[in-house]
Motif scaffolding. Structure first.
Motif, PDB file in Angstrom:
ATOM      1  N   ALA A 177       4.534  17.090  -0.480  1.00  0.00           N
ATOM      2  CA  ALA A 177       4.404  15.912  -1.348  1.00  0.00           C
ATOM      3  C   ALA A 177       5.684  15.080  -1.323  1.00  0.00           C
ATOM      4  O   ALA A 177       5.633  13.847  -1.226  1.00  0.00           O
ATOM      5  N   TRP A 178       6.833  15.738  -1.398  1.00  0.00           N
ATOM      6  CA  TRP A 178       8.103  15.021  -1.340  1.00  0.00           C
ATOM      7  C   TRP A 178       8.303  14.367   0.022  1.00  0.00           C
ATOM      8  O   TRP A 178       8.742  13.213   0.102  1.00  0.00           O
ATOM      9  N   ILE A 179       7.975  15.079   1.078  1.00  0.00           N
ATOM     10  CA  ILE A 179       8.100  14.506   2.426  1.00  0.00           C
ATOM     11  C   ILE A 179       7.213  13.275   2.553  1.00  0.00           C
ATOM     12  O   ILE A 179       7.634  12.237   3.068  1.00  0.00           O
ATOM     13  N   ALA A 180       5.980  13.383   2.081  1.00  0.00           N
ATOM     14  CA  ALA A 180       5.045  12.259   2.159  1.00  0.00           C
ATOM     15  C   ALA A 180       5.567  11.058   1.382  1.00  0.00           C
ATOM     16  O   ALA A 180       5.499   9.916   1.864  1.00  0.00           O
ATOM     17  N   ALA A 181       6.117  11.290   0.199  1.00  0.00           N
ATOM     18  CA  ALA A 181       6.620  10.188  -0.624  1.00  0.00           C
ATOM     19  C   ALA A 181       7.766   9.461   0.076  1.00  0.00           C
ATOM     20  O   ALA A 181       7.780   8.218   0.136  1.00  0.00           O
ATOM     21  N   PHE A 182       8.720  10.200   0.616  1.00  0.00           N
ATOM     22  CA  PHE A 182       9.844   9.554   1.300  1.00  0.00           C
ATOM     23  C   PHE A 182       9.407   8.899   2.608  1.00  0.00           C
ATOM     24  O   PHE A 182       9.926   7.835   2.977  1.00  0.00           O
ATOM     25  N   PHE A 183       8.438   9.496   3.284  1.00  0.00           N
ATOM     26  CA  PHE A 183       7.894   8.886   4.501  1.00  0.00           C
ATOM     27  C   PHE A 183       7.241   7.551   4.180  1.00  0.00           C
ATOM     28  O   PHE A 183       7.431   6.555   4.883  1.00  0.00           O
TER      29      PHE A 183
ATOM     30  N   MET B  31       0.834  -1.204   0.000  1.00  0.00           N
ATOM     31  CA  MET B  31       0.000   0.000   0.000  1.00  0.00           C
ATOM     32  C   MET B  31       0.870   1.256   0.000  1.00  0.00           C
ATOM     33  O   MET B  31       0.600   2.211  -0.743  1.00  0.00           O
ATOM     34  N   PHE B  32       1.912   1.255   0.827  1.00  0.00           N
ATOM     35  CA  PHE B  32       2.761   2.438   0.906  1.00  0.00           C
ATOM     36  C   PHE B  32       3.701   2.558  -0.292  1.00  0.00           C
ATOM     37  O   PHE B  32       4.015   3.673  -0.715  1.00  0.00           O
ATOM     38  N   VAL B  33       4.115   1.435  -0.877  1.00  0.00           N
ATOM     39  CA  VAL B  33       4.909   1.486  -2.107  1.00  0.00           C
ATOM     40  C   VAL B  33       4.069   2.085  -3.231  1.00  0.00           C
ATOM     41  O   VAL B  33       4.542   2.944  -3.996  1.00  0.00           O
ATOM     42  N   MET B  34       2.819   1.648  -3.356  1.00  0.00           N
ATOM     43  CA  MET B  34       1.943   2.199  -4.390  1.00  0.00           C
ATOM     44  C   MET B  34       1.721   3.692  -4.182  1.00  0.00           C
ATOM     45  O   MET B  34       1.809   4.479  -5.133  1.00  0.00           O
ATOM     46  N   ALA B  35       1.443   4.084  -2.940  1.00  0.00           N
ATOM     47  CA  ALA B  35       1.202   5.496  -2.651  1.00  0.00           C
ATOM     48  C   ALA B  35       2.427   6.336  -2.985  1.00  0.00           C
ATOM     49  O   ALA B  35       2.315   7.402  -3.610  1.00  0.00           O
TER      50      ALA B  35
ATOM     51  N   SER C 143       4.842   5.538  -5.066  1.00  0.00           N
ATOM     52  CA  SER C 143       5.051   5.486  -6.519  1.00  0.00           C
ATOM     53  C   SER C 143       4.183   6.512  -7.235  1.00  0.00           C
ATOM     54  O   SER C 143       4.659   7.220  -8.129  1.00  0.00           O
ATOM     55  N   PHE C 144       2.916   6.589  -6.846  1.00  0.00           N
ATOM     56  CA  PHE C 144       2.022   7.566  -7.466  1.00  0.00           C
ATOM     57  C   PHE C 144       2.545   8.983  -7.232  1.00  0.00           C
ATOM     58  O   PHE C 144       2.469   9.834  -8.121  1.00  0.00           O
ATOM     59  N   LYS C 145       3.068   9.230  -6.045  1.00  0.00           N
ATOM     60  CA  LYS C 145       3.606  10.558  -5.749  1.00  0.00           C
ATOM     61  C   LYS C 145       4.838  10.841  -6.602  1.00  0.00           C
ATOM     62  O   LYS C 145       4.944  11.900  -7.218  1.00  0.00           O
ATOM     63  N   PHE C 146       5.794   9.900  -6.631  1.00  0.00           N
ATOM     64  CA  PHE C 146       7.011  10.118  -7.413  1.00  0.00           C
ATOM     65  C   PHE C 146       6.716  10.270  -8.906  1.00  0.00           C
ATOM     66  O   PHE C 146       7.363  11.046  -9.593  1.00  0.00           O
ATOM     67  N   LEU C 147       5.741   9.528  -9.413  1.00  0.00           N
ATOM     68  CA  LEU C 147       5.417   9.588 -10.838  1.00  0.00           C
ATOM     69  C   LEU C 147       4.576  10.801 -11.213  1.00  0.00           C
ATOM     70  O   LEU C 147       4.505  11.168 -12.382  1.00  0.00           O
TER      71      LEU C 147
ATOM     72  N   ALA D 280       7.234   1.552   4.124  1.00  0.00           N
ATOM     73  CA  ALA D 280       7.284   0.297   3.360  1.00  0.00           C
ATOM     74  C   ALA D 280       8.509  -0.517   3.753  1.00  0.00           C
ATOM     75  O   ALA D 280       8.408  -1.739   3.953  1.00  0.00           O
ATOM     76  N   LEU D 281       9.652   0.129   3.886  1.00  0.00           N
ATOM     77  CA  LEU D 281      10.873  -0.574   4.284  1.00  0.00           C
ATOM     78  C   LEU D 281      10.740  -1.181   5.677  1.00  0.00           C
ATOM     79  O   LEU D 281      11.185  -2.309   5.918  1.00  0.00           O
ATOM     80  N   ALA D 282      10.124  -0.451   6.589  1.00  0.00           N
ATOM     81  CA  ALA D 282       9.926  -0.979   7.940  1.00  0.00           C
ATOM     82  C   ALA D 282       9.017  -2.204   7.922  1.00  0.00           C
ATOM     83  O   ALA D 282       9.281  -3.190   8.616  1.00  0.00           O
ATOM     84  N   PHE D 283       7.981  -2.173   7.106  1.00  0.00           N
ATOM     85  CA  PHE D 283       7.077  -3.322   7.034  1.00  0.00           C
ATOM     86  C   PHE D 283       7.745  -4.516   6.353  1.00  0.00           C
ATOM     87  O   PHE D 283       7.521  -5.658   6.729  1.00  0.00           O
ATOM     88  N   LEU D 284       8.563  -4.261   5.362  1.00  0.00           N
ATOM     89  CA  LEU D 284       9.242  -5.356   4.665  1.00  0.00           C
ATOM     90  C   LEU D 284      10.339  -5.995   5.503  1.00  0.00           C
ATOM     91  O   LEU D 284      10.506  -7.216   5.485  1.00  0.00           O
ATOM     92  N   THR D 285      11.088  -5.187   6.236  1.00  0.00           N
ATOM     93  CA  THR D 285      12.230  -5.703   6.992  1.00  0.00           C
ATOM     94  C   THR D 285      11.881  -6.084   8.424  1.00  0.00           C
ATOM     95  O   THR D 285      12.585  -6.874   9.044  1.00  0.00           O
TER      96      THR D 285
END
Length: 136
Positions: free
Chosen positions: A48-54, A17-21, A23-27, A59-64
């Protein structure tokens, strides 16, 4: 085995969910900034940039599994903020579909709070070597 699988699937869903969110921001950073501006927030491009990096960090925290419970709590607060800021009661009169979007955020928050309490499970969790010390 089923418990471990369910936890891993849940972690993948949260991360996805956070990767998709993000991605939409970066794109479409300009579009995201426009949406943030339309809600009345200052410095929409910076936000917007802060939200994308957050979202990438979440996502990294959930994956690792690193700082998993803390990330789940931060994510729940973030999703609550998003619910009220972009889909809250002030939006319902113009578009009743916003109420559905608002309510959907709370099911996501419930899952994040449950995850925060129960942690990332024992499988596929990166462990910190040393505990984080806030005070020397």
């Amino acid at each position: 085995m089923a418990r471990t699988a369910a936890i891993l699937v849940a972690r993948l869903i949260f991360a996805g969910m956070f990767v998709m969110a993000a991605s939409f921001k970066f794109l479409g950073m300009a579009g995201t900034a426009g949406y943030i501006a339309s809600a009345g927030f200052p410095f929409p491009l910076v936000l917007a940039w802060i939200a994308a990096f957050f979202e990438v960090a979440l996502a990294l925290a959930f994956l690792t599994g690193v700082l998993f419970s803390e990330a789940a709590l931060l994510a729940a607060a973030y999703v609550l903020f998003l619910a009220f800021a972009f889909h809250g009661p002030s939006h319902w009169q113009a578009n009743q579909m916003e109420f559905g979007a608002f309510v959907d955020h709370f099911t996501f928050i419930a899952g994040l709070l449950f995850a925060a309490v129960h942690g990332p499970g024992d499988a596929l969790v990166a462990r910190r070597r040393r505990p984080i010390r806030l005070l020397a």
